[in-house]
Design an enzyme around this catalytic site. Structure first.
Site, mmCIF file in Angstrom:
data_model
loop_
_atom_site.group_PDB
_atom_site.id
_atom_site.type_symbol
_atom_site.label_atom_id
_atom_site.label_comp_id
_atom_site.label_asym_id
_atom_site.label_seq_id
_atom_site.Cartn_x
_atom_site.Cartn_y
_atom_site.Cartn_z
ATOM 1 N N ILE A 214 -12.313 4.147 14.590
ATOM 2 C CA ILE A 214 -13.294 4.586 15.458
ATOM 3 C C ILE A 214 -14.380 3.633 15.608
ATOM 4 C CG2 ILE A 214 -15.060 6.244 15.575
ATOM 5 C CD1 ILE A 214 -12.935 8.319 14.104
ATOM 6 N N ARG B 219 -11.711 16.133 7.487
ATOM 7 C CA ARG B 219 -12.230 16.376 5.974
ATOM 8 C C ARG B 219 -13.725 17.072 6.410
ATOM 9 N NH1 ARG B 219 -10.903 10.991 3.473
ATOM 10 N NH2 ARG B 219 -8.625 11.341 2.591
ATOM 11 N N GLY C 193 -10.235 8.648 7.566
ATOM 12 C CA GLY C 193 -11.330 8.914 6.550
ATOM 13 C C GLY C 193 -12.507 7.943 6.821
ATOM 14 N N ASN D 168 -13.319 0.806 17.926
ATOM 15 C CA ASN D 168 -12.887 1.157 19.011
ATOM 16 C C ASN D 168 -13.595 2.264 20.190
ATOM 17 O OD1 ASN D 168 -10.233 -0.353 19.130
ATOM 18 N ND2 ASN D 168 -9.955 0.625 17.559
ATOM 19 N N ASP E 281 -7.902 13.343 16.147
ATOM 20 C CA ASP E 281 -7.981 11.963 16.748
ATOM 21 C C ASP E 281 -9.108 12.076 17.691
ATOM 22 O OD1 ASP E 281 -7.413 9.605 18.682
ATOM 23 O OD2 ASP E 281 -5.488 9.640 17.397
ATOM 24 N N LEU F 67 -15.621 3.865 9.749
ATOM 25 C CA LEU F 67 -15.094 5.110 10.478
ATOM 26 C C LEU F 67 -13.680 5.239 11.086
ATOM 27 C CD1 LEU F 67 -18.429 4.935 12.684
ATOM 28 C CD2 LEU F 67 -18.170 6.071 10.292
ATOM 29 N N ARG G 101 -2.610 -2.227 -3.543
ATOM 30 C CA ARG G 101 -3.610 -1.126 -3.559
ATOM 31 C C ARG G 101 -3.621 0.043 -4.234
ATOM 32 N NH1 ARG G 101 -4.813 3.562 0.938
ATOM 33 N NH2 ARG G 101 -7.179 3.811 0.372
ATOM 34 N N ASN H 165 0.823 -1.116 0.010
ATOM 35 C CA ASN H 165 -0.171 -0.015 0.001
ATOM 36 C C ASN H 165 0.824 1.099 -0.113
ATOM 37 O OD1 ASN H 165 -1.750 1.882 0.499
ATOM 38 N ND2 ASN H 165 -2.774 1.182 2.282
ATOM 39 N N GLU I 70 -8.243 -4.947 5.193
ATOM 40 C CA GLU I 70 -8.218 -4.858 3.668
ATOM 41 C C GLU I 70 -6.965 -5.707 2.996
ATOM 42 O OE1 GLU I 70 -8.294 -0.651 5.336
ATOM 43 O OE2 GLU I 70 -9.331 -0.129 3.075
ATOM 44 N N HIS J 275 -12.466 3.244 -0.155
ATOM 45 C CA HIS J 275 -12.671 2.089 0.990
ATOM 46 C C HIS J 275 -13.435 0.839 0.372
ATOM 47 C CE1 HIS J 275 -12.748 5.618 4.189
ATOM 48 N NE2 HIS J 275 -11.265 5.249 3.822
HETATM 49 P P1 ADP Z 1 -6.915 5.528 8.744
HETATM 50 O O1 ADP Z 1 -6.564 3.965 8.498
HETATM 51 O O2 ADP Z 1 -8.041 6.122 8.072
HETATM 52 O O3 ADP Z 1 -5.881 6.405 9.117
HETATM 53 P P2 ADP Z 1 -7.767 4.218 11.186
HETATM 54 O O4 ADP Z 1 -8.737 3.126 10.780
HETATM 55 O O5 ADP Z 1 -6.581 3.812 12.005
HETATM 56 O O6 ADP Z 1 -7.564 5.457 10.210
HETATM 57 O O7 ADP Z 1 -8.682 5.337 12.411
HETATM 58 C C1 ADP Z 1 -7.988 6.106 13.178
HETATM 59 C C2 ADP Z 1 -9.149 6.661 14.294
HETATM 60 O O8 ADP Z 1 -9.248 5.681 15.126
HETATM 61 C C3 ADP Z 1 -8.527 7.956 14.925
HETATM 62 O O9 ADP Z 1 -9.286 9.078 14.755
HETATM 63 C C4 ADP Z 1 -8.379 7.353 16.236
HETATM 64 O O10 ADP Z 1 -8.676 8.463 17.259
HETATM 65 C C5 ADP Z 1 -9.668 6.205 16.343
HETATM 66 N N1 ADP Z 1 -9.102 5.354 17.393
HETATM 67 C C6 ADP Z 1 -8.342 4.380 17.441
HETATM 68 N N2 ADP Z 1 -8.552 3.640 18.783
HETATM 69 C C7 ADP Z 1 -9.401 4.417 19.439
HETATM 70 C C8 ADP Z 1 -10.076 4.269 20.799
HETATM 71 N N3 ADP Z 1 -9.594 3.344 21.338
HETATM 72 N N4 ADP Z 1 -11.057 4.970 21.152
HETATM 73 C C9 ADP Z 1 -11.449 5.911 20.015
HETATM 74 N N5 ADP Z 1 -11.151 6.039 19.102
HETATM 75 C C10 ADP Z 1 -10.076 5.439 18.588
#
Ligand code: ADP
Length: 399
Positions: free
Chosen positions: A332, A241, A212, A335, A283, A209, A91, A7, A384, A180
């Site tokens: 998100i 965004r 992006g 988690n 974040d 979520l 990717r 990727n 993915e 996605h």
């Molecule tokens: P990308 O692959 O698009 O960069 P991710 O799928 O890794 O993003 O998601 C990143 C997001 O997940 C961030 O906004 C981060 O705050 C959120 N995140 C990760 N762990 C937690 C958690 N324990 N609680 C809340 N949000 C979380």
């Protein structure tokens, strides 16, 4: 069969080496700051200690050579010879209308990806660099392109045509594409399996979520609508965004603030969303902490975020004339316990009933809905890389 998944971004690349006979991960890693001073590789072999290798990497070819060296290294490697890599899956962000499925990279396919560059000027050039670099380092190994847009190509015209003069679709291919796709495909198929049904039998709303974010309505295994559009800017409010806004706001701000089109684009992509509203961070963890500390703008940011997701779920239930399952995935979605609860609160009228106790979980494949909830609420960690490796295996085995 061993498949290397790549990727590539403009200055970074992520990789995974998978043994596809058992679908197990052999190693993964990340190269950062390619072409910038201070470049380094973080290599994580399964069952061994992680290593960080700091060395200048002036381009993707140098970076990928270093990754291959790490994979065969006697100490932190996981294979003894590069020849053990049977295929590489890449990717690729944009496949335009040309690619409705993954494809083995031939000259014609490469030209097709180059022709889509105009649609994804920030992403496709980096993906192309990655493919070229792998081709030069492993000339006899088949390369496969897996497109972020492909799964969404089943959308009907009613979903993908914008309310703009039709000639712009004809002239410039301005339409909704969605992104996605690999993630939406994986989690929608897992969701059907969790329900004990075939994908063709179910209506699923998948909420990816992460930083992006996008939502897709998947009816009978086919995407009928998705929230990202011509670019990944459309739809949900994301980390940085803005998502859906009144388009008239753009010329208004540009005039008031004296911004160029490029500056406006940066504002909407990098300075808006959760970061822009809260003024704290993009974040979600920082936002949740901000709320605990009584920060009102953090509260507004999370309320807006949840409102958009809830609104799209309602819209997509209408688009499909029903829904069997809602899926939460990505950082998100996997988690944030509080955000999942906030999103579902108010959707009970659709038969979406979250079980608060079951919802007290992170990063596991599990059903979160109350017993008897008409609609299942599923937490499904996305994968993915596995989809890319599966497509690569399938295409290369049939060669
Ligand atoms: P990308 O692959 O698009 O960069 P991710 O799928 O890794 O993003 O998601 C990143 C997001 O997940 C961030 O906004 C981060 O705050 C959120 N995140 C990760 N762990 C937690 C958690 N324990 N609680 C809340 N949000 C979380």
């Amino acid at each position: 069969m061993k498949v290397l998944v790549m990727n590539c971004g403009s200055s970074s690349l992520k990789y995974q080496l998978l043994d596809m006979d058992t679908e197990s991960l052999l190693a993964k890693g990340l190269v950062e700051r390619i072409g910038i001073s201070g470049s380094f590789l973080t290599h994580e072999p399964s069952g061994k200690d992680k290593v960080v290798i700091e060395t200048e990497m002036k381009n993707h070819t140098v970076a990928i050579k270093l990754v291959l060296d790490a994979l065969v290294n006697p100490e932190h490697g996981v294979i003894s010879n590069m020849k053990e890599i049977d295929a590489v899956g890449h990717r690729v962000v944009h496949g335009g209308e040309t690619f409705t499925a993954s494809a083995i990279v031939t000259e014609e396919v490469m030209q097709g990806i180059i022709d889509c560059q105009d649609l994804a000027p920030l992403h496709n050039p980096a993906n192309i660099m990655g493919i070229e670099a792998c081709k030069s380092l492993m000339p006899d190994v088949p390369q496969v392109a897996v497109f972020d847009t492909a799964f969404h190509q089943t959308m009907p015209e009613a979903s993908y045509i914008y309310g703009l003069p039709y000639e712009y679709y004809e002239k410039y291919k301005i339409r909704r594409y969605g992104f996605h796709g690999t993630s939406h495909k994986y989690v929608s198929q897992r969701a059907a399996a969790m329900l004990g049904k075939q994908p063709s039998e179910v209506k699923i709303i998948t909420c990816h979520l992460g930083n992006g974010a996008s939502i897709a309505a998947v009816n009978g295994g086919q995407v009928v609508d998705t929230s990202m559009g011509f670019t990944p800017l459309e739809g949900l409010v994301m980390g940085t965004r803005c998502g859906l806004i009144d388009p008239a706001i753009m010329p208004f701000i540009m005039e008031k603030e004296g911004l160029s089109a490029k500056e406006m684009d940066t504002l909407m992509n990098k300075k808006s969303g959760v970061l822009g509203i809260s003024g704290i961070s993009s974040d979600m963890r920082d936002i949740e902490n901000g709320i605990k500390e009584g920060n009102n703008r953090a509260k507004i940011a999370i309320d807006v975020y949840a409102h958009y997701v809830r609104k799209f779920i309602g819209a997509y239930a209408a688009v499909m004339n029903g829904v069997d399952a809602i899926v939460f995935t990505a950082g998100i979605g996997e988690n944030s316990i509080s955000l999942r609860a906030k999103i579902c609160d108010g959707l009970q009228f659709l038969g979406i009933e979250l079980d608060e106790e079951k919802n007290n979980v992170r990063g596991k494949e599990v059903n979160l809905s109350k017993d008897g909830s008409k609609v299942a609420i599923l937490l499904i960690p996305t994968n993915e890389e596995l989809v890319i490796a599966r497509d690569t295996k399938e295409l290369c085995s049939n060669k």
